[in-house]
Write an enzyme that holds these catalytic residues in place. Sequence first.
Site, mmCIF file in Angstrom:
data_model
loop_
_atom_site.group_PDB
_atom_site.id
_atom_site.type_symbol
_atom_site.label_atom_id
_atom_site.label_comp_id
_atom_site.label_asym_id
_atom_site.label_seq_id
_atom_site.Cartn_x
_atom_site.Cartn_y
_atom_site.Cartn_z
ATOM 1 N N ALA A 30 1.032 -1.719 0.082
ATOM 2 C CA ALA A 30 0.233 0.226 0.462
ATOM 3 C C ALA A 30 1.112 1.548 -0.322
ATOM 4 C CB ALA A 30 -1.068 -0.008 0.914
ATOM 5 N N ARG A 54 -2.827 9.546 -10.940
ATOM 6 C CA ARG A 54 -3.896 9.569 -11.608
ATOM 7 C C ARG A 54 -4.590 9.303 -10.837
ATOM 8 N NH1 ARG A 54 -4.169 4.289 -14.999
ATOM 9 N NH2 ARG A 54 -5.746 5.150 -15.734
ATOM 10 N N TYR A 74 -2.619 -6.373 -2.512
ATOM 11 C CA TYR A 74 -2.544 -5.176 -2.744
ATOM 12 C C TYR A 74 -3.948 -4.541 -2.647
ATOM 13 C CZ TYR A 74 0.600 -6.549 -7.074
ATOM 14 O OH TYR A 74 1.608 -6.611 -7.801
ATOM 15 N N GLY A 75 -3.282 -3.143 -1.561
ATOM 16 C CA GLY A 75 -3.826 -2.113 -0.618
ATOM 17 C C GLY A 75 -5.577 -1.579 -2.034
ATOM 18 N N ASP A 76 -4.298 -1.633 -3.381
ATOM 19 C CA ASP A 76 -5.985 -1.085 -4.109
ATOM 20 C C ASP A 76 -6.433 -1.880 -5.101
ATOM 21 O OD1 ASP A 76 -3.444 -1.849 -5.902
ATOM 22 O OD2 ASP A 76 -2.423 -0.159 -6.716
ATOM 23 N N GLY A 91 1.234 -7.640 -16.078
ATOM 24 C CA GLY A 91 1.923 -9.186 -16.605
ATOM 25 C C GLY A 91 1.300 -10.082 -16.437
ATOM 26 N N ASN A 122 -44.137 6.728 24.180
ATOM 27 C CA ASN A 122 -44.690 7.299 22.997
ATOM 28 C C ASN A 122 -43.974 8.935 23.360
ATOM 29 O OD1 ASN A 122 -46.006 8.727 21.414
ATOM 30 N ND2 ASN A 122 -47.290 7.492 21.154
ATOM 31 N N TYR A 125 -26.402 17.650 24.875
ATOM 32 C CA TYR A 125 -25.331 19.011 24.760
ATOM 33 C C TYR A 125 -24.754 19.831 25.155
ATOM 34 C CZ TYR A 125 -20.464 19.909 22.683
ATOM 35 O OH TYR A 125 -19.063 20.079 22.236
ATOM 36 N N ARG A 141 -44.464 25.259 31.180
ATOM 37 C CA ARG A 141 -44.088 26.140 30.475
ATOM 38 C C ARG A 141 -45.070 26.816 31.079
ATOM 39 N NH1 ARG A 141 -48.236 21.710 27.639
ATOM 40 N NH2 ARG A 141 -50.342 22.467 29.126
HETATM 41 C C1 UD1 Z 1 1.583 -5.209 -10.453
HETATM 42 C C2 UD1 Z 1 2.580 -6.862 -11.010
HETATM 43 C C3 UD1 Z 1 1.659 -6.651 -12.391
HETATM 44 C C4 UD1 Z 1 0.381 -7.158 -12.292
HETATM 45 C C5 UD1 Z 1 -0.865 -6.041 -12.174
HETATM 46 C C6 UD1 Z 1 -1.500 -5.974 -11.781
HETATM 47 C C7 UD1 Z 1 5.088 -6.768 -10.631
HETATM 48 C C8 UD1 Z 1 6.207 -6.243 -11.300
HETATM 49 N N1 UD1 Z 1 3.775 -6.410 -11.667
HETATM 50 O O1 UD1 Z 1 1.935 -4.191 -12.011
HETATM 51 O O2 UD1 Z 1 2.277 -8.327 -13.438
HETATM 52 O O3 UD1 Z 1 -0.117 -7.750 -13.507
HETATM 53 O O4 UD1 Z 1 0.728 -5.940 -10.839
HETATM 54 O O5 UD1 Z 1 -2.494 -5.381 -11.095
HETATM 55 O O6 UD1 Z 1 4.077 -6.340 -9.124
HETATM 56 N N2 UD1 Z 1 3.676 -1.053 -4.431
HETATM 57 C C9 UD1 Z 1 4.578 -0.452 -3.548
HETATM 58 N N3 UD1 Z 1 5.493 -0.801 -3.325
HETATM 59 C C10 UD1 Z 1 6.420 -0.073 -4.893
HETATM 60 C C11 UD1 Z 1 5.815 -1.021 -5.625
HETATM 61 C C12 UD1 Z 1 4.621 -1.203 -5.764
HETATM 62 O O7 UD1 Z 1 3.382 -0.946 -2.202
HETATM 63 O O8 UD1 Z 1 7.326 -0.140 -4.610
HETATM 64 C C13 UD1 Z 1 2.482 -1.202 -4.896
HETATM 65 C C14 UD1 Z 1 0.981 -0.345 -5.512
HETATM 66 O O9 UD1 Z 1 0.779 0.398 -4.469
HETATM 67 C C15 UD1 Z 1 0.146 -1.370 -5.694
HETATM 68 C C16 UD1 Z 1 0.974 -2.857 -6.097
HETATM 69 O O10 UD1 Z 1 2.205 -2.605 -5.137
HETATM 70 O O11 UD1 Z 1 -0.467 -1.263 -4.527
HETATM 71 C C17 UD1 Z 1 1.259 -3.096 -7.323
HETATM 72 O O12 UD1 Z 1 1.921 -1.919 -7.386
HETATM 73 P P1 UD1 Z 1 1.731 -1.084 -9.326
HETATM 74 O O13 UD1 Z 1 3.289 -0.742 -9.458
HETATM 75 O O14 UD1 Z 1 0.431 -0.960 -9.556
HETATM 76 O O15 UD1 Z 1 2.040 -2.596 -10.415
HETATM 77 P P2 UD1 Z 1 1.577 -2.889 -11.383
HETATM 78 O O16 UD1 Z 1 2.672 -2.113 -12.821
HETATM 79 O O17 UD1 Z 1 0.616 -2.210 -11.796
HETATM 80 CA CA CA Z 2 -1.346 -1.287 -10.867
#
Ligand code: UD1
Ligand code: CA
Length: 450
Positions: free
Chosen positions: A9, A15, A103-105, A140, A359, A369, A422
Amino acid sequence: MKTSLIILAAGKGTRMNSDLPKVLHPIATEPMLVHAMAAGATLDPEHTVVVAGHGAGQVGAVARGYDETATVVVQEEQLGTAHAVDQARAALKDFDGTAIVLYGDTPFVSPDTLERMMGAAEGSDVVVLGFDARDPGRYGRLVLDGNELERIVEYKDATEAERAITLCNSGVVACKASLLFDLIAGVGNDNASREYYLTDIVALARSRGLSATAVTCAEAETLGVNSRAQLAEAEAAFQARARAALIENGVAFQAPDTVFLARDTVIGRDTRIEPNVVFGPGVTVESGATIRAFSHLEGCHVSRGAVVGPYARLRPGAELSENARVGNFVEIKNAVISEGAKVNHLSYIGDAFVGASANIGAGTITCNYDGVMKHHTHIGAHSFIGSNTMLVAPVHIGDGAMTGSGSVITSDVDEDALALARAPQVEKAGMARKLMEMLRAKKAKQQRSS
Ligand code: UD1
Ligand code: CA
């Protein structure tokens, strides 16, 4: 099998065009990070390590707010997914089970899919979650060798032939923790992005004679959020699934597309939900209740047979017992409305207990408060609170008591007593007519002189 979670995360989410770290943007009223943590929590992990970077303070606070035992580590520079996972090394140094990287996203990976990955990890050294992408875009690609996973190639580094592969990497990985950190130590950054790719651990494992495999899931589960548009799509996808699941379980919606649910909304069967109802976090509604149109609920519980709304607001700590009624333009906060009690019109009930079958007349306010502290109001069972009563807390109304309309109640009322607080009514014969004549004469004089 012992499990630990590593949740990535650290990314900025450029973006999103936002001051808020990406993983904290909400879906169904809760940060994406919480969705990922909640899915992982179903595996009953020994450790949860959240790798924060951009906005680490805020991200850490949300992570610990959801799970106070979570470890938050900071990745100062985002050098790639392998480098991110490496930040969890120290936190997991004594852990001898399987680590799952999330992944947090990527908030929708299901508990069932995570279970299947854990199952696969019993027979394979590295397990990667893949999906068949409708539009593989820049994901990937998983390069298979029969049933074995040979390697993962990032889009930027892939040949035309590899780009034609539609089986894509979700990013979720399961691997014995000690092996994971071992493999990561061998990952370099000699690639198109100059990043340390977690995906490289597959080829590294294979070159050591270890096994790797892919588990697959529906593409909907791997939906990642990189932009506001994708966040809106993710919200819509979540809502559609959550509504469908409730309908399947017997909840009656008149217009499901107008009802918004939270991540953890629980609604029992045969409950009716009218249009335009919004659920915040922490709501449970039992079977056979009715939530009428335009109501807003959060952090509350609604029991069987209770009726809420239209236009009601239930705030955190509202507890409606069976057959309670909360009507239009009523706000309830941190209060119990006991069985069969009615608060039907234009009231605020906060920090209070309302006894069974009480009621509460229109316009009743608990003045809870004093500008510094909150105080409690007790309203006894079978009591009758006259319209427009101000209950200045702390105050206790006994069972079966009454208050006269318009009363400002500042001291306790005994059970079965009637309290009137009152000004007594005075009547002046003919005075209304005289007053009007006076006013009209004054206006006429003003008009003549202008
Ligand atoms: C990554 C994968 C890709 C996969 C895709 C799916 C790798 C090299 N690639 O690509 O194969 O298809 O996710 O969405 O793993 N993050 C960190 N620290 C870092 C880099 C990333 O915490 O240094 C976190 C990002 O916040 C995100 C996640 O890791 O939550 C993925 O990183 P992101 O840069 O989005 O990877 P992709 O290029 O999308
Ligand atoms: Ca991504």
